[in-house]
Design a protein around this motif. Structure first.
Motif, PDB file in Angstrom:
ATOM      1  N   ALA A  25       1.162  -0.934  -0.158  1.00  0.00           N
ATOM      2  CA  ALA A  25       0.010  -0.254   0.089  1.00  0.00           C
ATOM      3  C   ALA A  25       0.573   0.872   0.058  1.00  0.00           C
ATOM      4  O   ALA A  25       1.690   1.126  -0.176  1.00  0.00           O
ATOM      5  N   ARG A  26       0.216   2.184  -0.054  1.00  0.00           N
ATOM      6  CA  ARG A  26       0.739   3.811  -0.238  1.00  0.00           C
ATOM      7  C   ARG A  26       0.296   4.378   1.068  1.00  0.00           C
ATOM      8  O   ARG A  26      -0.766   4.921   1.224  1.00  0.00           O
ATOM      9  N   VAL A  27       1.288   5.020   2.374  1.00  0.00           N
ATOM     10  CA  VAL A  27       0.957   5.754   2.503  1.00  0.00           C
ATOM     11  C   VAL A  27      -0.200   7.423   2.258  1.00  0.00           C
ATOM     12  O   VAL A  27       0.739   7.658   1.748  1.00  0.00           O
ATOM     13  N   VAL A  28      -1.479   7.124   2.606  1.00  0.00           N
ATOM     14  CA  VAL A  28      -1.866   8.310   2.210  1.00  0.00           C
ATOM     15  C   VAL A  28      -1.730   9.602   3.067  1.00  0.00           C
ATOM     16  O   VAL A  28      -1.684  11.128   3.235  1.00  0.00           O
ATOM     17  N   GLN A  29      -1.697   9.411   3.977  1.00  0.00           N
ATOM     18  CA  GLN A  29      -2.088  10.422   5.765  1.00  0.00           C
ATOM     19  C   GLN A  29      -1.664   9.337   7.268  1.00  0.00           C
ATOM     20  O   GLN A  29      -2.256   8.229   7.248  1.00  0.00           O
ATOM     21  N   LYS A  30      -0.778  10.237   7.307  1.00  0.00           N
ATOM     22  CA  LYS A  30      -0.571   9.646   9.116  1.00  0.00           C
ATOM     23  C   LYS A  30      -1.906   9.986   9.796  1.00  0.00           C
ATOM     24  O   LYS A  30      -2.042  11.359  10.119  1.00  0.00           O
ATOM     25  N   THR A  31      -2.428   9.338  10.790  1.00  0.00           N
ATOM     26  CA  THR A  31      -4.078  10.125  11.479  1.00  0.00           C
ATOM     27  C   THR A  31      -3.418   9.826  13.060  1.00  0.00           C
ATOM     28  O   THR A  31      -2.192   9.252  13.566  1.00  0.00           O
ATOM     29  N   PRO A  32      -3.929   9.799  14.562  1.00  0.00           N
ATOM     30  CA  PRO A  32      -3.704   9.664  15.410  1.00  0.00           C
ATOM     31  C   PRO A  32      -3.365   8.354  16.132  1.00  0.00           C
ATOM     32  O   PRO A  32      -2.612   8.355  16.902  1.00  0.00           O
ATOM     33  N   SER A  33      -4.011   7.133  15.115  1.00  0.00           N
ATOM     34  CA  SER A  33      -3.944   6.191  15.689  1.00  0.00           C
ATOM     35  C   SER A  33      -3.427   4.616  14.319  1.00  0.00           C
ATOM     36  O   SER A  33      -3.261   3.886  14.886  1.00  0.00           O
ATOM     37  N   GLY A  34      -2.740   5.517  13.548  1.00  0.00           N
ATOM     38  CA  GLY A  34      -2.220   4.707  12.850  1.00  0.00           C
ATOM     39  C   GLY A  34      -1.958   5.564  11.439  1.00  0.00           C
ATOM     40  O   GLY A  34      -1.610   6.303  11.658  1.00  0.00           O
ATOM     41  N   TYR A  35      -2.244   4.864  10.102  1.00  0.00           N
ATOM     42  CA  TYR A  35      -2.387   5.588   8.964  1.00  0.00           C
ATOM     43  C   TYR A  35      -3.465   5.323   8.313  1.00  0.00           C
ATOM     44  O   TYR A  35      -4.278   3.732   8.083  1.00  0.00           O
ATOM     45  N   THR A  36      -3.584   6.425   7.468  1.00  0.00           N
ATOM     46  CA  THR A  36      -4.697   5.592   6.001  1.00  0.00           C
ATOM     47  C   THR A  36      -3.638   5.202   4.498  1.00  0.00           C
ATOM     48  O   THR A  36      -3.141   6.317   4.627  1.00  0.00           O
ATOM     49  N   ILE A  37      -3.565   4.618   4.176  1.00  0.00           N
ATOM     50  CA  ILE A  37      -3.171   3.875   3.529  1.00  0.00           C
ATOM     51  C   ILE A  37      -4.465   3.401   2.192  1.00  0.00           C
ATOM     52  O   ILE A  37      -5.495   3.739   2.266  1.00  0.00           O
ATOM     53  N   HIS A  38      -3.525   4.035   0.925  1.00  0.00           N
ATOM     54  CA  HIS A  38      -4.196   3.123  -0.389  1.00  0.00           C
ATOM     55  C   HIS A  38      -3.232   2.015  -0.790  1.00  0.00           C
ATOM     56  O   HIS A  38      -2.544   2.273  -0.964  1.00  0.00           O
ATOM     57  N   TRP A  39      -4.342   0.918  -1.163  1.00  0.00           N
ATOM     58  CA  TRP A  39      -3.995  -0.442  -0.853  1.00  0.00           C
ATOM     59  C   TRP A  39      -3.532  -0.413  -3.036  1.00  0.00           C
ATOM     60  O   TRP A  39      -4.189   0.547  -3.222  1.00  0.00           O
ATOM     61  N   MET A  40      -2.371  -1.125  -2.794  1.00  0.00           N
ATOM     62  CA  MET A  40      -2.245  -1.658  -4.399  1.00  0.00           C
ATOM     63  C   MET A  40      -2.501  -2.617  -4.513  1.00  0.00           C
ATOM     64  O   MET A  40      -2.212  -3.970  -3.911  1.00  0.00           O
ATOM     65  N   ALA A  41      -2.526  -3.596  -5.923  1.00  0.00           N
ATOM     66  CA  ALA A  41      -3.338  -4.289  -6.603  1.00  0.00           C
ATOM     67  C   ALA A  41      -1.807  -4.979  -7.296  1.00  0.00           C
ATOM     68  O   ALA A  41      -1.566  -4.633  -8.316  1.00  0.00           O
ATOM     69  N   GLY A  42      -1.064  -6.168  -7.412  1.00  0.00           N
ATOM     70  CA  GLY A  42      -0.240  -6.763  -7.986  1.00  0.00           C
ATOM     71  C   GLY A  42       0.461  -8.213  -7.428  1.00  0.00           C
ATOM     72  O   GLY A  42      -0.836  -8.984  -6.734  1.00  0.00           O
ATOM     73  N   SER A  43       1.257  -8.720  -7.568  1.00  0.00           N
ATOM     74  CA  SER A  43       1.839  -9.386  -6.472  1.00  0.00           C
ATOM     75  C   SER A  43       3.023  -9.979  -7.000  1.00  0.00           C
ATOM     76  O   SER A  43       4.029  -8.539  -7.421  1.00  0.00           O
ATOM     77  N   TYR A  44       3.829 -10.998  -6.071  1.00  0.00           N
ATOM     78  CA  TYR A  44       5.180 -11.270  -6.069  1.00  0.00           C
ATOM     79  C   TYR A  44       6.647 -11.031  -7.652  1.00  0.00           C
ATOM     80  O   TYR A  44       7.103 -10.081  -7.523  1.00  0.00           O
ATOM     81  N   SER A  45       5.818 -11.505  -9.111  1.00  0.00           N
ATOM     82  CA  SER A  45       6.304 -11.026 -10.023  1.00  0.00           C
ATOM     83  C   SER A  45       5.536  -9.915 -11.067  1.00  0.00           C
ATOM     84  O   SER A  45       6.104  -9.777 -12.073  1.00  0.00           O
ATOM     85  N   GLY A  46       4.702  -9.807 -10.898  1.00  0.00           N
ATOM     86  CA  GLY A  46       3.488  -8.424 -11.391  1.00  0.00           C
ATOM     87  C   GLY A  46       4.435  -7.145 -11.087  1.00  0.00           C
ATOM     88  O   GLY A  46       4.574  -7.063  -9.906  1.00  0.00           O
ATOM     89  N   PRO A  47       3.603  -6.178 -12.069  1.00  0.00           N
ATOM     90  CA  PRO A  47       3.575  -4.856 -11.465  1.00  0.00           C
ATOM     91  C   PRO A  47       2.836  -4.585 -10.841  1.00  0.00           C
ATOM     92  O   PRO A  47       1.612  -5.072 -10.560  1.00  0.00           O
ATOM     93  N   TRP A  48       2.621  -3.542  -9.949  1.00  0.00           N
ATOM     94  CA  TRP A  48       1.994  -2.544  -8.920  1.00  0.00           C
ATOM     95  C   TRP A  48       1.177  -1.896  -9.510  1.00  0.00           C
ATOM     96  O   TRP A  48       1.722  -0.663  -9.794  1.00  0.00           O
ATOM     97  N   ALA A  49      -0.270  -1.524  -9.409  1.00  0.00           N
ATOM     98  CA  ALA A  49      -0.978  -0.777  -9.525  1.00  0.00           C
ATOM     99  C   ALA A  49      -1.762   0.000  -8.704  1.00  0.00           C
ATOM    100  O   ALA A  49      -2.466  -0.453  -7.354  1.00  0.00           O
ATOM    101  N   GLU A  50      -2.369   0.941  -8.423  1.00  0.00           N
ATOM    102  CA  GLU A  50      -3.614   1.424  -7.162  1.00  0.00           C
ATOM    103  C   GLU A  50      -4.231   0.924  -7.308  1.00  0.00           C
ATOM    104  O   GLU A  50      -5.165   0.639  -8.419  1.00  0.00           O
ATOM    105  N   ALA A  51      -4.867   0.328  -5.830  1.00  0.00           N
ATOM    106  CA  ALA A  51      -6.083  -0.769  -6.164  1.00  0.00           C
ATOM    107  C   ALA A  51      -7.166   0.171  -6.080  1.00  0.00           C
ATOM    108  O   ALA A  51      -7.590   1.105  -5.695  1.00  0.00           O
ATOM    109  N   LYS A  52      -8.545  -0.465  -7.589  1.00  0.00           N
ATOM    110  CA  LYS A  52      -9.874   0.543  -6.709  1.00  0.00           C
ATOM    111  C   LYS A  52     -10.497  -0.438  -6.339  1.00  0.00           C
ATOM    112  O   LYS A  52     -10.187  -1.724  -6.398  1.00  0.00           O
ATOM    113  N   LYS A  53     -11.650   0.206  -6.036  1.00  0.00           N
ATOM    114  CA  LYS A  53     -13.446  -0.804  -5.377  1.00  0.00           C
ATOM    115  C   LYS A  53     -15.042   0.179  -5.863  1.00  0.00           C
ATOM    116  O   LYS A  53     -14.241   1.124  -6.081  1.00  0.00           O
ATOM    117  N   ARG A  54     -15.655  -0.368  -6.222  1.00  0.00           N
ATOM    118  CA  ARG A  54     -16.669  -0.342  -6.457  1.00  0.00           C
ATOM    119  C   ARG A  54     -17.468   0.346  -5.816  1.00  0.00           C
ATOM    120  O   ARG A  54     -18.273  -0.412  -4.762  1.00  0.00           O
TER     121      ARG A  54
END
Length: 104
Positions: A25-54
């Protein structure tokens, strides 16, 4: 690992609520309790891109909040074509094995 996690850093996580490995994941923001992150989709051998959901008909960034303790590896560097290097892939595999072996 005493490095601080900054906004826009790519990190590896171990969130118990998700089974997929690796969790990157990519860190979007630091919060008092931890972090807000943007998940990434990929695999050990494949490329990574920012994940989307419906949300209805739209695809929106898949954002989540995590605790500091969920972070497995800080300051992850992707290669120029957005892949994990072989060395980092092997490191992550062993970190996940150690974390999951110790959890059960």
């Amino acid at each position: 690992m005493s490095e601080t996690v900054e906004v826009m850093d790519v990190i590896a996580l171990c969130c118990p609520k998700y089974k997929e490995r690796p969790q990157i994941a990519r860190v979007v923001q630091k919060t008092p309790s931890g972090y807000t992150i943007h998940w990434m989709a990929g695999s050990y051998s494949g490329p990574w891109a920012e994940a989307k959901k419906r949300e209805g008909r739209r695809l929106v960034p898949w954002v989540d909040t995590i605790k500091e303790s969920d972070i497995l590896y800080k300051k992850l560097a992707l290669t120029s074509n957005h892949k994990l290097s072989n060395k980092i892939g092997q490191t992550l595999r062993s970190l996940y094995a150690a974390r999951e072996g110790g959890a059960s």
